[in-house]
Design a protein around this motif. Structure first.
Motif, PDB file in Angstrom:
ATOM      1  N   ASP A 150      41.396  45.482  38.408  1.00  0.00           N
ATOM      2  CA  ASP A 150      40.521  46.123  37.308  1.00  0.00           C
ATOM      3  C   ASP A 150      39.178  45.889  37.333  1.00  0.00           C
ATOM      4  O   ASP A 150      38.867  44.869  37.915  1.00  0.00           O
ATOM      5  CB  ASP A 150      40.973  45.761  35.979  1.00  0.00           C
ATOM      6  CG  ASP A 150      39.881  46.275  34.888  1.00  0.00           C
ATOM      7  OD1 ASP A 150      39.766  47.414  34.759  1.00  0.00           O
ATOM      8  OD2 ASP A 150      39.313  45.208  34.643  1.00  0.00           O
ATOM      9  N   ARG A 151      38.166  47.060  37.545  1.00  0.00           N
ATOM     10  CA  ARG A 151      36.940  46.620  37.429  1.00  0.00           C
ATOM     11  C   ARG A 151      36.163  47.243  36.201  1.00  0.00           C
ATOM     12  O   ARG A 151      34.980  47.019  35.894  1.00  0.00           O
ATOM     13  CB  ARG A 151      36.107  47.410  38.669  1.00  0.00           C
ATOM     14  CG  ARG A 151      36.275  46.773  39.943  1.00  0.00           C
ATOM     15  CD  ARG A 151      35.735  47.420  40.979  1.00  0.00           C
ATOM     16  NE  ARG A 151      36.105  47.248  42.375  1.00  0.00           N
ATOM     17  CZ  ARG A 151      35.768  47.985  43.475  1.00  0.00           C
ATOM     18  NH1 ARG A 151      34.852  48.708  43.450  1.00  0.00           N
ATOM     19  NH2 ARG A 151      35.908  47.345  44.580  1.00  0.00           N
ATOM     20  N   ILE A 152      36.774  47.656  35.291  1.00  0.00           N
ATOM     21  CA  ILE A 152      36.078  48.271  33.947  1.00  0.00           C
ATOM     22  C   ILE A 152      36.104  47.244  32.659  1.00  0.00           C
ATOM     23  O   ILE A 152      34.955  47.340  32.109  1.00  0.00           O
ATOM     24  CB  ILE A 152      37.142  49.509  33.337  1.00  0.00           C
ATOM     25  CG1 ILE A 152      37.225  50.563  34.465  1.00  0.00           C
ATOM     26  CG2 ILE A 152      36.715  49.894  31.990  1.00  0.00           C
ATOM     27  CD1 ILE A 152      35.996  51.208  34.808  1.00  0.00           C
ATOM     28  N   ASN A 191      39.495  52.282  39.412  1.00  0.00           N
ATOM     29  CA  ASN A 191      40.325  52.127  38.290  1.00  0.00           C
ATOM     30  C   ASN A 191      41.483  53.348  38.148  1.00  0.00           C
ATOM     31  O   ASN A 191      42.568  53.008  37.961  1.00  0.00           O
ATOM     32  CB  ASN A 191      39.801  52.052  37.037  1.00  0.00           C
ATOM     33  CG  ASN A 191      39.584  50.476  36.502  1.00  0.00           C
ATOM     34  OD1 ASN A 191      39.195  49.721  37.513  1.00  0.00           O
ATOM     35  ND2 ASN A 191      40.099  50.090  35.409  1.00  0.00           N
ATOM     36  N   ASP A 250      33.275  52.259  40.468  1.00  0.00           N
ATOM     37  CA  ASP A 250      34.414  51.492  39.784  1.00  0.00           C
ATOM     38  C   ASP A 250      35.276  52.616  38.941  1.00  0.00           C
ATOM     39  O   ASP A 250      36.458  52.016  38.770  1.00  0.00           O
ATOM     40  CB  ASP A 250      33.494  50.652  38.515  1.00  0.00           C
ATOM     41  CG  ASP A 250      32.898  49.580  39.169  1.00  0.00           C
ATOM     42  OD1 ASP A 250      33.179  49.174  40.348  1.00  0.00           O
ATOM     43  OD2 ASP A 250      32.100  48.890  38.498  1.00  0.00           O
ATOM     44  N   PRO A 275      44.288  47.937  35.019  1.00  0.00           N
ATOM     45  CA  PRO A 275      43.288  49.110  34.760  1.00  0.00           C
ATOM     46  C   PRO A 275      43.662  49.919  33.956  1.00  0.00           C
ATOM     47  O   PRO A 275      42.579  50.969  33.683  1.00  0.00           O
ATOM     48  CB  PRO A 275      43.631  49.578  36.275  1.00  0.00           C
ATOM     49  CG  PRO A 275      45.214  49.368  36.691  1.00  0.00           C
ATOM     50  CD  PRO A 275      45.350  47.698  35.929  1.00  0.00           C
ATOM     51  N   ARG A 320      43.964  52.704  40.874  1.00  0.00           N
ATOM     52  CA  ARG A 320      44.930  51.698  40.315  1.00  0.00           C
ATOM     53  C   ARG A 320      45.885  52.051  39.442  1.00  0.00           C
ATOM     54  O   ARG A 320      47.228  51.786  39.388  1.00  0.00           O
ATOM     55  CB  ARG A 320      44.123  50.546  39.902  1.00  0.00           C
ATOM     56  CG  ARG A 320      43.929  49.441  41.226  1.00  0.00           C
ATOM     57  CD  ARG A 320      42.958  50.076  42.387  1.00  0.00           C
ATOM     58  NE  ARG A 320      42.853  48.907  43.300  1.00  0.00           N
ATOM     59  CZ  ARG A 320      42.285  49.284  44.410  1.00  0.00           C
ATOM     60  NH1 ARG A 320      41.347  50.515  44.432  1.00  0.00           N
ATOM     61  NH2 ARG A 320      41.936  48.296  45.327  1.00  0.00           N
TER      62      ARG A 320
END
Length: 304
Positions: free
Chosen positions: A218-220, A193, A189, A15, A196
């Protein structure tokens, strides 16, 4: 003659996009010698077919940039590169070249710049500090840029932490990996992050490795880059099942890493085998974090 050793790096750690990186005990060597004139560049090891041997060479450009900033004329240069870090695989090869060039040039010109000044210069040349900071400083580094100045905190890797690295047999440029990213992300999102990366930094500081599985989510960037690395999701899932504490894409990829404190050889083999099952040949390494960044191994001056 100056001989400088620079560690590989793995950036983001999931993240921590563009702000978090860790140095690894896997090194490139830069040797730099002043000449009366001209330029001679030798390349050994990784990148023999790809690395420029003229004035476009990254190590040379970094060195000349520093010389210009401090008002030093080296005359000519002979540069010898002994590379172990694979090129364009997400392990900081360009950062090692920039940092190696700057550190060697700084020594040759009389150590006129401080470590902080070298870091600012390296970040300017690289475009972001996440890889150059741990390459220069060692350890795990959290960094950001404020009005052209790098603000950073270095933390020591937790005791017993090691890294299994699976390195696919294809290149992936940082530019290509950035082009697949969206210009905007959702609030959900972003919050995901933020939580996280805060958890990740704290877990690493306190050695709470049991939190890494969640903290390295992670979602980025990883969901978008997965399309560029065949089998990525399956390899990361297999590493978790094999005992990894946390897994992620290394930098912009295509290398994948798994953090663990046991069974590293098994985890690395599983990652390599899973890549192969998805049609990708890869090599696997087990590395330790490097608490030390770039450093001079040897300095020779002409006898009087």
């Amino acid at each position: 003659m100056v001989r400088v050793q620079v560690p590989a790096t793995t950036a983001n750690l999931g993240p921590g996009f563009d702000c978090l990186g860790m140095a690894l005990k896997f090194y490139n060597i830069v040797e730099m010698v002043r000449l009366p004139g001209g330029l001679a560049i030798e390349v050994h090891g990784e990148g023999v077919q790809d690395i420029a041997r003229d004035e476009s060479n990254v190590v040379y450009r970094a060195a000349m940039y520093l010389f210009k900033q401090v008002g030093f004329d080296p005359g000519g240069l002979r540069i010898r590169l002994i590379n172990h870090i694979p090129v364009a695989r997400g392990l900081g090869s360009s950062a090692s070249a920039i940092v190696g060039g700057l550190v060697a040039a700084n020594i040759l010109s009389g150590n006129k710049l401080s470590c902080r000044e070298l870091l600012n210069m390296a970040s300017e040349l690289e475009g972001h500090p996440d890889n150059v900071a741990p390459a220069l400083l060692g350890g795990i580094v959290i960094s950001t840029t404020v009005e052209g100045e790098i603000r950073y905190v270095k933390i020591d890797p937790p005791a017993g932490l090691k890294v299994a690295v699976a390195i696919p047999d294809f290149h992936l440029s940082t530019r290509a990996a950035r082009e697949v990213l969206p210009q905007h992300v959702s609030l959900a999102d972003a919050v995901f992050n933020l939580g996280r990366v805060a958890l990740l930094v704290t877990a690493l500081q306190q050695g709470k490795l049991d939190l890494l599985a969640t903290a390295m989510e992670d979602r980025i960037h990883q969901p978008y880059r997965a399309s560029l690395v065949p089998g990525m999701k399956k390899v990361l899932a297999a590493a978790r099942l094999a005992g990894a504490r946390g897994v992620c894409l290394s930098g912009a990829g295509p290398s994948l890493i798994a953090l663990a404190d046991s069974n590293l050889e098994f985890i690395a083999r599983v990652m390599k085998d899973t890549f192969r099952e998805n049609g990708i040949m890869a090599r696997a390494l087990v590395l330790e974090p490097s608490p030390v960044g770039a450093r001079a191994l040897e300095i020779k001056t002409k006898p009087s």
